[in-house]
Design an enzyme around this catalytic site. Sequence first.
Site, PDB file in Angstrom:
ATOM      1  N   GLU A 153       0.793  -1.141  -0.008  1.00 12.21           N
ATOM      2  CA  GLU A 153       0.023  -0.029   0.099  1.00 12.21           C
ATOM      3  C   GLU A 153       0.749   1.270   0.013  1.00 12.21           C
ATOM      4  O   GLU A 153       1.544   1.546   0.910  1.00 12.21           O
ATOM      5  CB  GLU A 153      -0.889  -0.059   1.306  1.00 12.21           C
ATOM      6  CG  GLU A 153      -1.612   1.172   1.277  1.00 12.21           C
ATOM      7  CD  GLU A 153      -2.727   1.191   2.404  1.00 12.21           C
ATOM      8  OE1 GLU A 153      -2.630   0.202   3.298  1.00 12.21           O
ATOM      9  OE2 GLU A 153      -3.487   1.995   2.712  1.00 12.21           O
ATOM     10  N   GLU A 253     -11.903   1.678   5.050  1.00 14.34           N
ATOM     11  CA  GLU A 253     -10.774   2.024   6.156  1.00 14.34           C
ATOM     12  C   GLU A 253     -10.950   3.355   6.380  1.00 14.34           C
ATOM     13  O   GLU A 253     -10.305   4.380   5.753  1.00 14.34           O
ATOM     14  CB  GLU A 253      -9.309   1.691   5.640  1.00 14.34           C
ATOM     15  CG  GLU A 253      -8.470   1.899   6.821  1.00 14.34           C
ATOM     16  CD  GLU A 253      -7.225   1.822   6.504  1.00 14.34           C
ATOM     17  OE1 GLU A 253      -6.303   0.735   6.688  1.00 14.34           O
ATOM     18  OE2 GLU A 253      -6.619   2.665   5.444  1.00 14.34           O
TER      19      GLU A 253
HETATM   20  C1  LER Z   1      -3.328   1.569   6.545  1.00 14.02           C
HETATM   21  O1  LER Z   1      -4.153   0.972   5.360  1.00 14.02           O
HETATM   22  C2  LER Z   1      -3.222   2.763   6.012  1.00 14.02           C
HETATM   23  O2  LER Z   1      -3.588   3.375   5.159  1.00 14.02           O
HETATM   24  C3  LER Z   1      -2.165   3.779   6.634  1.00 14.02           C
HETATM   25  O3  LER Z   1      -2.361   5.266   6.552  1.00 14.02           O
HETATM   26  C4  LER Z   1      -2.003   3.430   7.943  1.00 14.02           C
HETATM   27  O4  LER Z   1      -2.932   3.893   8.948  1.00 14.02           O
HETATM   28 MN    MN Z   2      -5.281   2.265   3.853  1.00 18.34          MN
END
Ligand code: LER
Ligand code: MN
Length: 277
Positions: A153, A253
């Site tokens: 990511e 998220e």
């Molecule tokens: C994790 O998925 C993310 O997006 C980071 O910003 C850690 O919080």
């Molecule tokens: Mn994230």
Amino acid sequence: MKSAITICLVPEAARGPFVFHEGLSASCQNAADAGFDAVEIFPPSAHEFPTKELKTLLEQTSLNLAAVGTGAGWLKRRLSLTDTDSDKRREAVQFISEIIDVAAEFGAPAIIGSMQGQAGDVTQRSDSLAFLADTLHTLGNQAERHGQVLLYEPLNRYETNLLNTQEEAAKYLIEHSLVDSGVRLLCDLFHMNIEEQNVPETIIRLGALHTDLISHVHWADSNRRAMGFGHTDYRAVYNALNAVGYDRYLAAEVFPLPSAIEAASQTISSIEASTSS
Ligand code: LER
Ligand code: MN
């Protein structure tokens, strides 16, 4: 595309961008009641992963496990894949490798977000990127042995100085043969809102670079609230994902604002509105 929502099991991350924080059982029930297909879990470690309880709850609620976060390794132990100390890097690899194993029992991938760390200063950046490639190879190969991918990511500039844009990350994964080792991209739309010039166009370009590169999406609005509570043109983003053949999870998220239940139902509404437009 399928819907997922985050459950945080780490008290130290109580103020993090996760929707449900009220224990596994109540969180799974809330996710199912809101109409989600799956949950994404942020556990303290593999050792504290509630495998048995989760299996029962997923069966009861007909939910799946979409992905498992590894960020607690950074949050609780300051472990990172780019630490200049090789013992600390080994510990970080071990921490993630154990999470890959527990996630694979559910047919789910692990996420490398904050565990990528960052370079101490610009002179260290190339060493850091070499450490990252090396450790991602090891972990990606391990995920592949389970028939899984490993999700890398890219994060925004305030969280890492390694790879901030998706295309930069995509080229890095391709150049280091990491895609051949099972490493794929996680597109977090909150980070992309900060770093990309144009989010839908970036998604289209990623699709042209390599098929099947995007393997998970954090479906978050510009302000990291549920999609529709910020200023992202989420239908355009959805259409771009659709156009490149993306058919995996849109995982919320996001912050539980104004409440977890409202963030959950807004997420479902945004996905339904995208599908019907
Ligand atoms: C994790 O998925 C993310 O997006 C980071 O910003 C850690 O919080
Ligand atoms: Mn994230």
